[in-house]
Design an enzyme around this catalytic site. Structure first.
Site, PDB file in Angstrom:
ATOM      1  CG  ASP A 121      -1.674   1.231   1.445  1.00 17.23           C
ATOM      2  OD1 ASP A 121      -2.376   1.651   0.514  1.00 17.23           O
ATOM      3  OD2 ASP A 121      -1.562   1.832   2.535  1.00 17.23           O
TER       4      ASP A 121
ATOM      5  CG  ASP B 159      -1.588   7.756   0.498  1.00 14.55           C
ATOM      6  OD1 ASP B 159      -0.894   8.772   0.489  1.00 14.55           O
ATOM      7  OD2 ASP B 159      -2.219   7.341  -0.498  1.00 14.55           O
TER       8      ASP B 159
ATOM      9  CG  ASP C  28      -2.169   2.087   6.401  1.00 15.52           C
ATOM     10  OD1 ASP C  28      -2.468   1.726   5.241  1.00 15.52           O
ATOM     11  OD2 ASP C  28      -2.549   3.160   6.891  1.00 15.52           O
TER      12      ASP C  28
END
Length: 226
Positions: free
Chosen positions: A10, A12, A172
């Site tokens: 991922d 961001d 995240d």
């Protein structure tokens, strides 16, 4: 060291701390609407589903909604401003570069699978000098269905020439964990990202507090596979 053949990240909240610039763009948009600004810490828990969802969450926090035409205009304001300030204050998280280098030195194929639009993804990675690490970079508007749909991750692996059976996702958020589960791949969660719940509650296969812990986490997953 035994690593998976492919690792997909991922963006961001995983590779980069982009919250300061996302906050700047969001609050610029809110000011144009004469609505309250959003605190940086709150924005960190709103990121992960793209700009449209980010704006919607900010409007909900402000206790309001917009007609479709005004919402579309606000989205354009956000995207235009963010495109001009995409890397003003965004930085890679500590030990990202070193870890990417170690993995690539061991022959691991690296890719990015993000719900950020492709143009902004490419612009951000290029601005930070990170593009060259990744063999495939796939934004939300480059696939028919974005994360958590499995197809987004599968497409990223395919563009890398990787094998889904030897792939690990690193993210995240619940979106990233769900994406990995939907695609049938293991997942490593980072504790320093933008999850709306404590990272341990995501129930990823491995949890790391720093990028320098990723190699050991990946080795652990390979060992568990036998």
């Amino acid at each position: 060291m035994r690593f998976p053949g492919t690792v997909i990240f991922d963006l961001d909240g995983t590779l980069v701390d982009s919250a300061p610039d996302l906050t700047g763009a969001l609050n610029h948009t809110m000011r144009t609407l004469n609505l309250p600004e959003v605190a940086d810490d709150d924005v960190r828990h709103m990121v992960g589903h793209g700009a449209l969802a980010l704006i919607q969450k900010a409007l909900t926090a402000a206790g309001t909604t917009l007609p479709d035409d005004e919402f579309d205009a606000a989205l354009l304001v956000f995207l235009r401003y963010y495109g001009q300030h995409v890397a003003d204050r965004t930085t890679a998280f500590p030990n990202v570069i070193e870890t990417l280098g170690l993995l690539r030195d061991h022959g691991v194929k690296l890719g990015v699978c993000t719900n950020k639009p492709q143009r902004l993804t490419d612009q951000l990675l290029e601005s930070l000098g990170l593009t060259h690490w990744f063999g495939a970079i796939v934004g939300a508007d480059s696939v028919p269905e974005k994360k958590p749909h499995a197809g987004h991750l599968v497409a990223t692996v395919e563009r890398l020439g990787g094998d889904l059976n030897s792939t690990v996702m690193v993210g995240d958020s619940q979106t990233d964990v769900d994406t990995a589960r939907n695609a049938g791949t293991p997942v490593v969660a980072v504790s320093f990202g933008y999850s709306t719940v404590p990272a341990a509650d995501l129930l990823a296969d491995q949890l790391i507090d720093d990028f320098n812990e990723l190699p050991a986490a990946l080795e652990g997953l390979m060992g568990a596979r036998g």
